[in-house]
Design a protein around this motif. Sequence first.
Motif, PDB file in Angstrom:
ATOM      1  N   LEU A   1     -22.318 -28.940  -0.204  1.00 28.24           N
ATOM      2  CA  LEU A   1     -21.983 -29.334   1.161  1.00 28.24           C
ATOM      3  C   LEU A   1     -20.939 -30.442   1.254  1.00 28.24           C
ATOM      4  N   PRO A   2     -20.955 -31.460   0.379  1.00 26.09           N
ATOM      5  CA  PRO A   2     -19.929 -32.510   0.484  1.00 26.09           C
ATOM      6  C   PRO A   2     -18.495 -32.010   0.350  1.00 26.09           C
ATOM      7  N   HIS A   3     -18.294 -30.784  -0.138  1.00 30.02           N
ATOM      8  CA  HIS A   3     -16.952 -30.208  -0.154  1.00 30.02           C
ATOM      9  C   HIS A   3     -16.455 -29.947   1.259  1.00 30.02           C
ATOM     10  N   LEU A   4     -17.401 -29.854   2.220  1.00 30.30           N
ATOM     11  CA  LEU A   4     -17.046 -29.533   3.601  1.00 30.30           C
ATOM     12  C   LEU A   4     -17.149 -30.726   4.545  1.00 30.30           C
ATOM     13  N   CYS A   5     -18.129 -31.587   4.330  1.00 34.32           N
ATOM     14  CA  CYS A   5     -18.321 -32.694   5.278  1.00 34.32           C
ATOM     15  C   CYS A   5     -19.001 -33.867   4.595  1.00 34.32           C
TER      16      CYS A   5
ATOM     17  N   THR B   1     -22.576 -26.437   7.993  1.00 35.58           N
ATOM     18  CA  THR B   1     -21.463 -25.622   7.515  1.00 35.58           C
ATOM     19  C   THR B   1     -20.674 -25.025   8.668  1.00 35.58           C
ATOM     20  N   VAL B   2     -21.378 -24.469   9.650  1.00 33.10           N
ATOM     21  CA  VAL B   2     -20.694 -23.862  10.802  1.00 33.10           C
ATOM     22  C   VAL B   2     -19.908 -24.918  11.578  1.00 33.10           C
ATOM     23  N   GLU B   3     -20.515 -26.087  11.791  1.00 37.66           N
ATOM     24  CA  GLU B   3     -19.815 -27.146  12.526  1.00 37.66           C
ATOM     25  C   GLU B   3     -18.589 -27.633  11.756  1.00 37.66           C
ATOM     26  N   SER B   4     -18.712 -27.755  10.450  1.00 32.86           N
ATOM     27  CA  SER B   4     -17.581 -28.207   9.642  1.00 32.86           C
ATOM     28  C   SER B   4     -16.456 -27.179   9.644  1.00 32.86           C
ATOM     29  N   ILE B   5     -16.812 -25.906   9.565  1.00 28.15           N
ATOM     30  CA  ILE B   5     -15.789 -24.861   9.618  1.00 28.15           C
ATOM     31  C   ILE B   5     -15.071 -24.895  10.957  1.00 28.15           C
ATOM     32  N   ALA B   6     -15.811 -25.090  12.035  1.00 29.16           N
ATOM     33  CA  ALA B   6     -15.195 -25.147  13.368  1.00 29.16           C
ATOM     34  C   ALA B   6     -14.200 -26.303  13.458  1.00 29.16           C
ATOM     35  N   GLU B   7     -14.632 -27.500  13.080  1.00 28.05           N
ATOM     36  CA  GLU B   7     -13.764 -28.676  13.193  1.00 28.05           C
ATOM     37  C   GLU B   7     -12.562 -28.577  12.254  1.00 28.05           C
ATOM     38  N   ASN B   8     -12.806 -28.134  11.024  1.00 33.63           N
ATOM     39  CA  ASN B   8     -11.722 -28.086  10.050  1.00 33.63           C
ATOM     40  C   ASN B   8     -10.745 -26.946  10.283  1.00 33.63           C
TER      41      ASN B   8
END
Length: 329
Positions: free
Chosen positions: A133-137, A153-160
């Motif tokens: 997970l730290p690879h994403l947020c 994961t979904v929130e990080s994908i949305a923001e990134n």
Amino acid sequence: MNISFSRLIAKVGLKRPGVAEGVGMLAGVVIDAVLADPRRGHPVALFGTAAAEVEKRVYGDGRARGVLHVALCVVPVALLGHAATRPGDPMVRAALSAAATWAVLGGTTLGREGAAMAELLEGGDLAGARERLPHLCGRDPSGLAVPELARATVESIAENTSDAVVAPLFWGAVAGVPGLLTYRAVNTLDAMVGHRNERYERFGWAAARLDDVANFVPARITGLLAALGAPLVGGSTRRAAAVLRGDGHRHPSPNAGRCEAAFAGALDRTLGGVNVYGTRVEHRPKMGEGPEPSVADIRRSVRLARAVGLAAAGLAVLAAVRGSRGRKG
């Protein structure tokens, strides 16, 4: 028919300002899709190393020191981008645009990280997912169960999707190579020092606010494109637009909320909740009206992010090319 290379360039209009950059941006998107980010020696990582060295020399617990840090890191990058794209050979300008676009884009790596999280959770590897997970947020994954990991994961994908794809393409369309490089410098500094903790609350203020400004328009473009792409993941454009309008402003970030709300509506899921960042706990407002994300929704969010990225790339290249009309080479 014997047509020289220079005449061919003139024929396709590559000599017009903006056309070479647009062609280069398109090539950079393709290169990112094929190669993604290198594991070692990435230009952004090298910039981060340099910025960390500057921080060691200028750090102070105050906003003025933070402004100095941003200026010393961002201004040279902007000047380098400007110097590299002075009027000259259109093929060189196109090549530089392609290299810069590839360097600043992170869409392919983002999609791969999302797919990796989905694979780990689908296989029941909770420890592996927490480690990944730290690879994403920046959330503390140690106490997260499967639903919280899926939501993160979904929130990080949305923001990134905005930070790593739409925003750099937007600034590339607006300002060419200088826009691409300067945006990535600003966004990287925000990731490094734009935190709400004791060390960076004041020092990181300038980086965080500048990043907010740089992402204001791209985040809203991301939200709009995500809403339009909702049918591609089994969602409704109307519902996604309604969640974007109703919930996007409720997030503490002026930009991330637009992206997350649009993804929540497009996926028909509810995002938001309690997030833990080390010793800091944040209570994020709920966005959307559906159930909380499941592991299956991670792959849906990746598909939506890729669709948004492709649409943004097409719009950015078109804007760069069309913007060249009426300008002299």
